[in-house]
Design a protein around this motif. Sequence first.
Motif, PDB file in Angstrom:
ATOM      1  N   LYS A  52       0.822  -1.208   0.000  1.00  0.00           N
ATOM      2  CA  LYS A  52       0.000   0.000   0.000  1.00  0.00           C
ATOM      3  C   LYS A  52       0.855   1.257   0.000  1.00  0.00           C
ATOM      4  CE  LYS A  52      -4.116  -1.941   2.223  1.00  0.00           C
ATOM      5  NZ  LYS A  52      -5.008  -1.850   3.387  1.00  0.00           N
ATOM      6  N   ARG A  53       1.956   1.197   0.707  1.00  0.00           N
ATOM      7  CA  ARG A  53       2.794   2.376   0.839  1.00  0.00           C
ATOM      8  C   ARG A  53       3.614   2.637  -0.432  1.00  0.00           C
ATOM      9  NH1 ARG A  53       5.632   1.640   6.614  1.00  0.00           N
ATOM     10  NH2 ARG A  53       6.272   3.807   6.259  1.00  0.00           N
ATOM     11  N   ARG A  54       3.499   1.749  -1.410  1.00  0.00           N
ATOM     12  CA  ARG A  54       4.210   1.939  -2.666  1.00  0.00           C
ATOM     13  C   ARG A  54       3.299   2.493  -3.754  1.00  0.00           C
ATOM     14  NH1 ARG A  54       8.730  -2.885  -3.100  1.00  0.00           N
ATOM     15  NH2 ARG A  54       9.099  -3.086  -0.871  1.00  0.00           N
ATOM     16  N   THR A  55       2.090   2.830  -3.384  1.00  0.00           N
ATOM     17  CA  THR A  55       1.169   3.400  -4.360  1.00  0.00           C
ATOM     18  C   THR A  55       1.672   4.737  -4.878  1.00  0.00           C
ATOM     19  OG1 THR A  55      -0.701   2.316  -3.276  1.00  0.00           O
ATOM     20  CG2 THR A  55      -1.206   4.128  -4.765  1.00  0.00           C
ATOM     21  N   THR A  56       2.244   5.527  -4.003  1.00  0.00           N
ATOM     22  CA  THR A  56       2.729   6.858  -4.390  1.00  0.00           C
ATOM     23  C   THR A  56       3.795   6.805  -5.476  1.00  0.00           C
ATOM     24  OG1 THR A  56       2.188   7.774  -2.213  1.00  0.00           O
ATOM     25  CG2 THR A  56       3.762   8.991  -3.560  1.00  0.00           C
ATOM     26  N   PRO A  57       4.862   5.982  -5.326  1.00  0.00           N
ATOM     27  CA  PRO A  57       5.848   5.936  -6.412  1.00  0.00           C
ATOM     28  C   PRO A  57       5.284   5.420  -7.728  1.00  0.00           C
ATOM     29  CG  PRO A  57       6.358   4.316  -4.695  1.00  0.00           C
ATOM     30  CD  PRO A  57       5.323   5.223  -4.141  1.00  0.00           C
ATOM     31  N   ILE A  58       4.298   4.514  -7.656  1.00  0.00           N
ATOM     32  CA  ILE A  58       3.663   4.023  -8.878  1.00  0.00           C
ATOM     33  C   ILE A  58       2.989   5.171  -9.621  1.00  0.00           C
ATOM     34  CG2 ILE A  58       1.796   2.589  -9.808  1.00  0.00           C
ATOM     35  CD1 ILE A  58       2.349   0.632  -7.495  1.00  0.00           C
ATOM     36  N   ILE A  59       2.229   5.970  -8.873  1.00  0.00           N
ATOM     37  CA  ILE A  59       1.521   7.105  -9.471  1.00  0.00           C
ATOM     38  C   ILE A  59       2.512   8.119 -10.030  1.00  0.00           C
ATOM     39  CG2 ILE A  59       0.005   9.067  -8.977  1.00  0.00           C
ATOM     40  CD1 ILE A  59      -1.370   7.316  -6.877  1.00  0.00           C
ATOM     41  N   ILE A  60       3.592   8.357  -9.279  1.00  0.00           N
ATOM     42  CA  ILE A  60       4.603   9.319  -9.728  1.00  0.00           C
ATOM     43  C   ILE A  60       5.250   8.865 -11.027  1.00  0.00           C
ATOM     44  CG2 ILE A  60       6.856  10.325  -9.186  1.00  0.00           C
ATOM     45  CD1 ILE A  60       6.006  10.364  -6.255  1.00  0.00           C
ATOM     46  N   ILE A  61       5.616   7.594 -11.096  1.00  0.00           N
ATOM     47  CA  ILE A  61       6.268   7.058 -12.300  1.00  0.00           C
ATOM     48  C   ILE A  61       5.351   7.189 -13.513  1.00  0.00           C
ATOM     49  CG2 ILE A  61       7.067   4.935 -13.414  1.00  0.00           C
ATOM     50  CD1 ILE A  61       8.170   4.073 -10.694  1.00  0.00           C
ATOM     51  N   ILE A  62       4.094   6.801 -13.356  1.00  0.00           N
ATOM     52  CA  ILE A  62       3.165   6.823 -14.485  1.00  0.00           C
ATOM     53  C   ILE A  62       2.848   8.255 -14.912  1.00  0.00           C
ATOM     54  CG2 ILE A  62       0.813   6.254 -15.199  1.00  0.00           C
ATOM     55  CD1 ILE A  62       1.029   3.720 -13.521  1.00  0.00           C
ATOM     56  N   LEU A  63       2.610   9.133 -13.950  1.00  0.00           N
ATOM     57  CA  LEU A  63       2.271  10.522 -14.287  1.00  0.00           C
ATOM     58  C   LEU A  63       3.460  11.265 -14.905  1.00  0.00           C
ATOM     59  CD1 LEU A  63       0.062  11.668 -11.256  1.00  0.00           C
ATOM     60  CD2 LEU A  63      -0.681  10.984 -13.551  1.00  0.00           C
ATOM     61  N   LEU A 114       9.420  12.334 -18.575  1.00  0.00           N
ATOM     62  CA  LEU A 114      10.676  11.592 -18.612  1.00  0.00           C
ATOM     63  C   LEU A 114      11.049  11.203 -20.037  1.00  0.00           C
ATOM     64  CD1 LEU A 114      10.122   9.260 -15.519  1.00  0.00           C
ATOM     65  CD2 LEU A 114      11.682  11.201 -15.673  1.00  0.00           C
ATOM     66  N   PHE A 115      10.057  10.720 -20.794  1.00  0.00           N
ATOM     67  CA  PHE A 115      10.325  10.332 -22.174  1.00  0.00           C
ATOM     68  C   PHE A 115      10.721  11.538 -23.028  1.00  0.00           C
ATOM     69  CE2 PHE A 115       7.378   6.458 -21.649  1.00  0.00           C
ATOM     70  CZ  PHE A 115       8.460   5.650 -21.341  1.00  0.00           C
ATOM     71  N   MET A 116       9.971  12.621 -22.910  1.00  0.00           N
ATOM     72  CA  MET A 116      10.273  13.816 -23.699  1.00  0.00           C
ATOM     73  C   MET A 116      11.631  14.397 -23.331  1.00  0.00           C
ATOM     74  SD  MET A 116       8.096  14.335 -26.008  1.00  0.00           S
ATOM     75  CE  MET A 116       8.808  15.927 -26.465  1.00  0.00           C
ATOM     76  N   LYS A 163       0.938  -6.243 -12.078  1.00  0.00           N
ATOM     77  CA  LYS A 163       0.020  -5.325 -12.748  1.00  0.00           C
ATOM     78  C   LYS A 163       0.647  -3.942 -12.863  1.00  0.00           C
ATOM     79  CE  LYS A 163      -3.432  -3.887 -10.341  1.00  0.00           C
ATOM     80  NZ  LYS A 163      -4.708  -3.875  -9.565  1.00  0.00           N
ATOM     81  N   TRP A 164       1.475  -3.599 -11.886  1.00  0.00           N
ATOM     82  CA  TRP A 164       2.196  -2.320 -11.897  1.00  0.00           C
ATOM     83  C   TRP A 164       3.660  -2.483 -12.278  1.00  0.00           C
ATOM     84  CZ3 TRP A 164      -1.234   1.150 -12.225  1.00  0.00           C
ATOM     85  CH2 TRP A 164      -2.437   1.047 -11.520  1.00  0.00           C
ATOM     86  N   VAL A 165       4.213  -3.657 -12.012  1.00  0.00           N
ATOM     87  CA  VAL A 165       5.627  -3.901 -12.355  1.00  0.00           C
ATOM     88  C   VAL A 165       5.845  -3.799 -13.860  1.00  0.00           C
ATOM     89  CG1 VAL A 165       7.440  -5.664 -12.449  1.00  0.00           C
ATOM     90  CG2 VAL A 165       6.172  -5.294 -10.321  1.00  0.00           C
ATOM     91  N   ILE A 166       4.942  -4.389 -14.654  1.00  0.00           N
ATOM     92  CA  ILE A 166       5.131  -4.420 -16.108  1.00  0.00           C
ATOM     93  C   ILE A 166       5.164  -3.012 -16.708  1.00  0.00           C
ATOM     94  CG2 ILE A 166       4.156  -5.177 -18.306  1.00  0.00           C
ATOM     95  CD1 ILE A 166       5.499  -7.386 -16.661  1.00  0.00           C
ATOM     96  N   PRO A 167       4.133  -2.167 -16.511  1.00  0.00           N
ATOM     97  CA  PRO A 167       4.213  -0.823 -17.100  1.00  0.00           C
ATOM     98  C   PRO A 167       5.335   0.023 -16.502  1.00  0.00           C
ATOM     99  CG  PRO A 167       2.281  -1.011 -15.675  1.00  0.00           C
ATOM    100  CD  PRO A 167       2.829  -2.384 -15.833  1.00  0.00           C
TER     101      PRO A 167
END
Length: 337
Positions: free
Chosen positions: A4-15, A20-22, A280-284
């Motif tokens: 649960k406490r790793r939800t924040t880094p997941i959201i940060i990475i995706i957002l 990051l790509f650009m 589910k989050w590791v792959i993306p």
Amino acid sequence: MNQKRRTTPIIIIILLSPVLFMGTILLSIFIGTKEIDLATIWEAFFHYDAGNVDHAIIMTARLPRALGAILVGAFLAISGALMQGMTRNYLASPSIMGVSDGSAFVITLCMVFAPGLSSSSLILFSMLGSALGAGIVFGFGSLLRNGLSPVRLAIIGTVIGTFLSSLSAAIASYFEVSQTISFWYNARLHQLSMDLFLLAIPFGVIGLVLALSVAKSITILSLGDEMSTNLGQRPAILKAITLLSVIFLTGTAIALVGKIGFVGLLIPHMTRYIVGIDYKWVIPSTGIIGGVFLGLSDVLSRLMNYPFETPIGVVTSLLGVPFFLYLIRTRGGKSHV
């Protein structure tokens, strides 16, 4: 740290992934032997002039290279994550398990015996080679006592990979195509064209769709076949789909730019440390981090011996080899759970 406490880094990475790509793409376009300022880059994107040499360099050389590095990094990283989850082997990756070497071996045969193959056919044969390499390694591993344990399987993969690589070199030397083949063993990012990049996207998309379709199930499969079966899954079918995804992703990556090692080993471990073990989050997340990692590694390869380029495989190996030895030392022969 719980999931649960790793939800924040997941959201940060995706957002942050578009930024990051650009940022990686712009940095890759900006840095090179020929200096090109940001204003020229802007003009090349929005007011392209075919007669402008700088514009041509940006759109036909540096942009495909930047996009290719991100795409290949994402593909190899996801392949490694899938292999580690499927086999419960923390040392699994395309470059260590013979997948990359099998692909390069079949490409060598194509270059010698069917040099007129189209790019799309070459991608298909590259996938066939990925399947061949993985089949040989896991086949040998299943025949030997404890052959599927992490360290032994890694040793088998390294031996088979070295054999296929040496056989490819011997064939290439005998038929006098060594220079052509060397591009696939030293990463030819600088030769990637936009046409080939666009051609590879459909194959990669298929691999990504397959990877995402099994992502949730891989989390359970990584707990073991018995647990997976008890929870209503069919491990054999799940592994077949996972392996097919790895073949599509790795085969496409090798056909695009050649062999690049350790991305599929290093990035999945880094990602799981950040986001947890839910695939589910590791792959993306692995795809995002892997793409940015290889893109920045490509930039670093141009700066290490500026104005000359260092092979990108040297950069990834400088990070990957110590990490590989660290895993062996700290994890021994244990499978991950």
